[in-house]
Motif scaffolding. Structure first.
Motif, short mmCIF file in Angstrom:
data_model
loop_
_atom_site.label_atom_id
_atom_site.label_comp_id
_atom_site.label_asym_id
_atom_site.label_seq_id
_atom_site.Cartn_x
_atom_site.Cartn_y
_atom_site.Cartn_z
N UNK A 139 0.82 -1.20 0.00
CA UNK A 139 0.00 0.00 0.00
C UNK A 139 0.86 1.26 0.00
N UNK A 140 0.37 2.28 -0.67
CA UNK A 140 1.14 3.53 -0.77
C UNK A 140 1.27 4.17 0.61
N UNK A 290 12.29 8.27 17.77
CA UNK A 290 12.12 8.57 16.35
C UNK A 290 11.18 7.57 15.71
N UNK A 291 11.32 6.29 16.09
CA UNK A 291 10.40 5.27 15.57
C UNK A 291 8.97 5.57 15.94
N UNK A 292 8.73 6.03 17.16
CA UNK A 292 7.38 6.36 17.60
C UNK A 292 6.84 7.56 16.81
N UNK A 293 7.72 8.54 16.54
CA UNK A 293 7.29 9.71 15.76
C UNK A 293 6.98 9.31 14.32
N UNK A 294 7.79 8.43 13.74
CA UNK A 294 7.53 7.95 12.38
C UNK A 294 6.25 7.12 12.33
N UNK A 295 6.02 6.30 13.35
CA UNK A 295 4.79 5.51 13.40
C UNK A 295 3.57 6.41 13.38
N UNK A 296 3.65 7.53 14.11
CA UNK A 296 2.53 8.47 14.15
C UNK A 296 2.28 9.12 12.80
N UNK A 297 3.32 9.16 11.96
CA UNK A 297 3.18 9.73 10.61
C UNK A 297 2.73 8.70 9.59
N UNK A 298 2.62 7.43 10.03
CA UNK A 298 2.18 6.38 9.12
C UNK A 298 3.29 5.53 8.54
N UNK A 299 4.52 5.71 9.01
CA UNK A 299 5.63 4.90 8.49
C UNK A 299 5.52 3.46 8.98
N UNK A 340 12.84 -15.00 13.50
CA UNK A 340 12.24 -14.46 12.28
C UNK A 340 13.10 -13.30 11.79
N UNK A 341 13.74 -13.42 10.61
CA UNK A 341 14.64 -12.36 10.16
C UNK A 341 13.94 -11.02 9.97
N UNK A 342 14.63 -9.96 10.33
CA UNK A 342 14.07 -8.62 10.22
C UNK A 342 13.70 -8.28 8.78
N UNK A 343 14.45 -8.80 7.81
CA UNK A 343 14.13 -8.51 6.41
C UNK A 343 12.76 -9.07 6.03
N UNK A 344 12.42 -10.25 6.53
CA UNK A 344 11.10 -10.82 6.26
C UNK A 344 10.02 -10.03 6.99
N UNK A 345 10.32 -9.62 8.22
CA UNK A 345 9.36 -8.81 8.98
C UNK A 345 9.09 -7.50 8.26
N UNK A 346 10.12 -6.89 7.72
CA UNK A 346 9.97 -5.64 6.98
C UNK A 346 8.98 -5.81 5.83
N UNK A 347 9.14 -6.87 5.05
CA UNK A 347 8.25 -7.08 3.91
C UNK A 347 6.80 -7.27 4.36
N UNK A 348 6.61 -8.08 5.38
CA UNK A 348 5.26 -8.32 5.87
C UNK A 348 4.62 -7.05 6.42
N UNK A 349 5.38 -6.26 7.17
CA UNK A 349 4.84 -5.04 7.74
C UNK A 349 4.46 -4.05 6.64
N UNK A 350 5.23 -3.99 5.55
CA UNK A 350 4.89 -3.11 4.45
C UNK A 350 3.51 -3.45 3.88
N UNK A 351 3.16 -4.75 3.90
CA UNK A 351 1.86 -5.19 3.40
C UNK A 351 0.80 -5.20 4.50
N UNK A 352 1.11 -4.62 5.66
CA UNK A 352 0.12 -4.49 6.72
C UNK A 352 -0.07 -5.71 7.58
N UNK A 353 0.85 -6.68 7.52
CA UNK A 353 0.74 -7.89 8.31
C UNK A 353 1.66 -7.77 9.52
N UNK A 354 1.07 -7.72 10.70
CA UNK A 354 1.82 -7.45 11.92
C UNK A 354 2.65 -8.67 12.31
#
Length: 472
Positions: A139-140, A290-299, A340-354
């Motif tokens: 998702x954009x 910074x992570x919390x601030x980015x989360x609030x912006x939708x990152x 669970x490798x962080x790289x895999x977590x990154x991909x899943x989180x980008x697609x909205x899967x926690x």
């Protein structure tokens, strides 16, 4: 919530994955787990990678038993470098676009899911559509200038409470004025750039001439900060949970490896244990805020935060809002620990899967060192082979196949990213990446150890380079 590697792999394999990256090495955790069907890159895959990570190249058995399910999973590799026979500074965008242009009709009718090292560029999307290939994308995300423009990012970092170097955004580069404001050494950065591109150390007027010639201003000018450079991975989940992951010392200003100022030279995941604990804790606290601030912006997903530690203080230089050049090595540690490798977590989180589960933050023996070509353009007449090696009597002895840290014993090293004979090297490009479990530099990451120097010397001795005649 996804907490196991088996479940993550099953989700990511649901649609064949596509990745576009500068070098396949960056996607190693996804290649090891069979999550990619295709990799488009500038540099080619190392020798043996197609056989190891292509279809049918996986051991049978689940993640917990140390292997992965068989069944034809694996990636095909398409790269610019093997066709051009040149290793230069071709940008990721131009390189992948040329690879797509050369695919012809081979991908017509394919359906792929983008598993991005970096986001899809418009020209790639257009080229894939012309090939008749459908690519699903995450998702954009909201358009956040703090993610890219260093000038805007620095001001935003201060607004969320981070300590940053003294800086100024300037439309022109006046050495006398900048030296008055920042001292005898200062850093000039173009607004955009990664892996050290567009970052320059200035000690005199002559250093400004090439910067002005390239252009790119207004520039961000910062005071030079002395001290160990530390990088922190941070994961922002789709439910806004923020997790700070393992830190690593960034290797910088190392003599003898051919790296210009700012160029990525590698990292050491064990060295942070030898640094000031309070400064490291302050860096971790700032990264979390910074992570919390980015989360609030939708990152969502991974980002990296680069700090310099001065005594017990931590000064934040910049963010890398993407996977990084050290993410793959962090993934090797995580796979070895059955996490669970962080790289895999990154991909899943980008697609909205926690994804869930706390990551380890303790120090661990994992080092990579990039050695660069530091001469004029040259053609490779002979080069060491990639894979697992051991130093014996000052020479590199080949010990077998090796693709990363997982194959590496305590006294071994793995050589990656090697050019093949016949390839032309431009100044500053990588000759090889040395991967090891033991330290190759001092704890602050600024000088080779005796063992590191011996490995670099043996590596360079394995190359025969021939000068390339200059055009008339």
């Amino acid at each position: 919530m996804i907490t196991s590697c088996d479940e993550a792999v099953a989700r990511l394999r649901a649609v064949p994955g596509l990745s576009c990256c500068a070098r396949p090495l960056f996607m190693l955790p996804l290649l090891r787990t069979g999550c990619l069907a295709a990799v488009l890159s500038v540099e080619g895959a190392d020798a043996g990678w197609a056989g190891e990570f292509g279809p049918g190249g996986f051991e049978s058995g689940g993640f917990e038993s140390g292997g992965f399910e068989s069944g034809g999973y694996g990636a095909e590799f398409h790269a610019l470098e093997p066709a051009s026979r040149v290793r230069d500074d071709t940008s990721l965008g131009a390189g992948v676009h040329e690879v797509l242009r050369r695919l012809g009709g081979a991908w017509r009718g394919r359906e792929l899911a983008l598993l991005p090292y970096t986001g899809m560029k418009p020209e790639w999307r257009t080229a894939l559509e012309a090939l008749g290939t459908r690519v699903a994308e995450p998702p954009v995300r909201p358009a956040l200038p703090v993610l890219g423009d260093k000038r805007i990012q620095r001001a935003w970092l201060r607004s969320v409470g981070a300590t940053t170097p003294p800086d100024a955004v300037v439309p022109c580069l006046d050495h006398r004025e900048l030296r008055r404001r920042f001292g005898d050494r200062y850093v000039v950065q173009a607004p955009m750039g990664s892996s050290g591109r567009g970052t320059h150390l200035v000690t005199g007027e002559d250093d400004l001439h090439p910067i002005r010639h390239v252009g790119g201003g207004p520039w961000l000018v910062s005071g030079y900060v002395e001290g160990p450079a530390v990088n922190l991975h941070v994961l922002v989940s789709a439910d806004s949970t923020v997790r700070v992951l393992r830190p690593s010392v960034q290797l910088t200003r190392v003599e003898g490896i051919g790296a210009p100022f700012g160029a990525y030279s590698g990292c050491d995941f064990a060295a942070p244990a030898l640094l000031a604990p309070l400064a490291l804790a302050r860096a971790e606290g700032a990264a979390r805020r910074i992570g919390e601030a980015l989360a609030a912006l939708g990152y969502r997903g991974l980002f990296g935060a680069d700090f310099v530690l001065e005594g017990e203080e931590a000064t934040l230089l910049e963010l890398n809002c993407r996977m990084q050049g050290s993410t793959w090595l962090l993934g090797e540690l995580e796979l070895a620990e059955h996490a669970l490798p962080s790289a895999l977590r990154h991909m899943l989180e980008l697609y909205g899967q926690v994804t869930g589960g706390e990551a380890r933050t303790d120090a661990a023996g994992a080092v990579q060192l990039v050695v660069r070509h530091d001469g004029a353009p040259a053609r490779v007449a002979a080069a060491p082979g990639g894979g697992l090696h051991r130093l014996k009597d000052g020479q590199l002895q080949y010990c077998g196949a090796g693709f990363g840290l997982l194959e590496c014993g305590p006294d071994d090293c793995v050589l990656l990213q090697l050019p093949s004979p016949g390839m032309v090297l431009h100044p500053g490009v990588p000759l090889a990446r040395i991967v090891a479990r033991h330290p190759l530099t001092t704890p602050d990451g600024t000088a080779l150890t005796a063992a590191g120097q011996s490995l670099v010397d043996a590596l360079r001795a394995g190359f025969t380079l021939e000068p390339v005649p200059l055009p008339c």
